[in-house]
Design a protein around this motif. Structure first.
Motif, short mmCIF file in Angstrom:
data_model
loop_
_atom_site.label_atom_id
_atom_site.label_comp_id
_atom_site.label_asym_id
_atom_site.label_seq_id
_atom_site.Cartn_x
_atom_site.Cartn_y
_atom_site.Cartn_z
N LYS A 90 0.83 -1.21 0.00
CA LYS A 90 0.00 0.00 0.00
C LYS A 90 0.86 1.25 0.00
N ARG A 91 1.99 1.21 0.71
CA ARG A 91 2.89 2.36 0.73
C ARG A 91 3.46 2.62 -0.66
N ASN A 101 0.73 4.12 -2.89
CA ASN A 101 0.51 5.55 -2.62
C ASN A 101 1.61 6.41 -3.23
N ARG A 130 1.36 6.67 -6.99
CA ARG A 130 0.19 7.36 -7.50
C ARG A 130 0.43 8.87 -7.65
N SER A 131 1.26 9.45 -6.79
CA SER A 131 1.48 10.90 -6.80
C SER A 131 2.04 11.42 -8.13
N LYS A 163 -4.10 1.20 4.88
CA LYS A 163 -4.46 2.53 4.39
C LYS A 163 -4.02 3.63 5.34
N THR A 169 -1.15 4.11 6.07
CA THR A 169 0.14 4.62 5.58
C THR A 169 0.00 6.05 5.06
N SER A 170 -1.20 6.43 4.60
CA SER A 170 -1.44 7.82 4.19
C SER A 170 -1.33 8.75 5.39
N ARG A 191 2.25 9.30 6.19
CA ARG A 191 2.90 10.32 5.37
C ARG A 191 2.55 11.71 5.85
#
Length: 443
Positions: free
Chosen positions: A48-49, A52, A55-56, A165, A167-168, A171
């Motif tokens: 998941k990390r 993420n 995706r940026s 999730k 992990t968001s 950040r």
């Protein structure tokens, strides 16, 4: 993937790997499931990390492409951006697929575990005599065991996905704790007078600045004294530190050494809101917000319609706004795309006129305006800002020839600071050479 799982197994805590060789087969089975779940927890977080993080760039490319679509078509770079989009999309899709495969892997093992428990209970119910256990209790146990399949998978998957999730949030927490924040918005001990600044004098005392730690100095030991209501033109070649003066004045970057004093008050001891609300800037890149023309001119509803129209008339935008169907209530789209760059620049100038600050910074404010309108704007600046201290970062050197003094910047230092007439008469003057080069280009 296999090497990653192997690494996770090697880094598992000892309590997850220790097994009792003398225990029963059922205990061994459950301990094996625990080990697999530990592997899943560590792996799914990393998946998941990575999803993420990948995706940026994909979203950033999509946004920048939409905003610069006309430029991409003009330079015929469509195929290049399409290929780059495919690469970033494939990278993100790979990580997203790994994350979904990981959750399906857990679902399979949870179903297998539930089916095994159900089979064990069913065999026990069938093979055990009714005299030992009541048949009604056998049916109740079997019913609860069947329900366990759905409940176990739902609870375990939900908990692990929530953990992944988060992990968001990890950040965001990193940005909050690691990134250096600006100074306080207001400082009660500062005791700022309501009418500050009254005169508009600015003094740089041995001032040095860098944008970030471990980066070069962009302003190097400046010692400048700007008098009240003085009109100063700031010139210099690209990278000389002209725009950095505005950054320093508004404290967008903190001082590495020295200080700036405005009307006897050290700006480093003021809150950012108290400082920036007293200054006005007309930026190089005009900024308009989603809303109406009125909102962009007066976001806090401090002025009447007559004052708004007067400011628009002084910046030669009154006729343009008056022709719009809703006039001051006309909508402004994101980034002001329904206005030209020059019109946006004029509206920013009207916004500064309304605030009537004692210190005005013009950062190449007429760079996007034609020469005829530029001359009219310069006349407006002289008339409307005659009681203000005006710092003009020059895009066209000829526009600052009528300034009281000229500040020539070079490699972050103030190399010349005098009246334009005196600078042009000096031999080996850097300002004279810049003016000669500009006149040569124009001819």
């Amino acid at each position: 993937m296999f090497s990653f799982c192997l690494l996770q197994i090697l880094t598992l805590p000892s309590e997850c790997l220790n097994r009792n060789r003398d225990s029963s087969d059922q205990a061994t089975f459950f301990q094996s499931s625990t080990v697999q779940f530990c592997i899943f927890q560590r792996s799914i977080r990393q998946m998941k990390r990575m999803e993420n993080v990948s995706r940026s760039p994909w979203i950033s490319l999509t946004t920048s492409t939409i905003q610069g679509l006309s430029t991409i078509h003009a330079y015929d770079k469509r195929q290049q951006y399409i290929e780059l989009f495919k690469v970033l999309s494939d990278t993100n899709s790979n990580h997203f697929l790994l994350f979904n495969c990981g959750t399906r892997w857990l679902s399979f093992w949870l179903d297998f575990l539930s089916a095994t428990v159900t089979l064990t209970v069913a065999l026990f119910v069938v093979l055990s005599p009714n005299e030992t256990i009541n048949p009604s209790l056998k049916g109740l146990a079997l019913s609860y065991t069947i329900q366990l399949t759905g409940m176990l998978q739902f609870v375990v998957r939900l908990s692990t996905e929530v953990e992944a999730k988060f992990t968001s949030v990890e950040r965001l927490l990193e940005y909050i704790t690691v990134c250096v924040s600006e100074g306080p918005r207001s400082i009660k001990e500062a005791n700022i007078p309501k009418s500050w600044p009254q005169e508009g004098s600015i003094t740089f005392k041995n001032y040095s600045m860098r944008y970030r730690d471990n980066t070069p100095i962009v302003l190097n030991k400046l010692n400048i004294n700007i008098k009240p209501r003085e009109k100063v033109g700031i010139v210099g070649r690209t990278g000389s530190g002209k725009s950095s003066l505005g950054v320093a004045l508004f404290r967008l970057a903190e001082a590495a050494e020295g200080t700036i004093v405005i009307d006897g008050m050290d700006v480093n001891k003021l809150g950012l809101k108290d400082l920036r609300s007293k200054l006005s800037v007309i930026p190089q890149d005009p900024v308009l917000f989603i809303g109406t023309v009125r909102y962009n001119l007066d976001p806090f509803n401090n002025y009447k319609d007559e004052q708004l129209w007067q400011a628009l008339e002084k910046t030669y935008m009154k006729d343009t706004i008056a022709k719009l169907p809703e006039k001051l209530e006309s909508p402004v789209v994101e980034n002001g795309e329904n206005f030209s760059v020059g019109e946006r620049q004029l509206m920013c100038m009207a916004r500064a006129l309304l605030r009537n600050s004692k210190i005005i910074l013009l950062d190449e404010a007429t760079a996007s305006i034609d020469s005829e309108t530029d001359s009219m704007i310069q006349q407006t600046i002289r008339d409307a800002f005659q009681h203000c201290t005006v710092l003009t970062i020059a895009h066209r050197i000829n526009t600052v020839l009528e300034s009281d003094r000229i500040l020539v910047m070079d490699q972050g230092k103030a190399v010349e600071f005098d009246r334009p007439q005196d600078l042009m008469q000096r031999p080996n003057s850097l300002f004279a050479s810049l003016l000669a080069a500009a006149n040569h280009v124009n001819t």
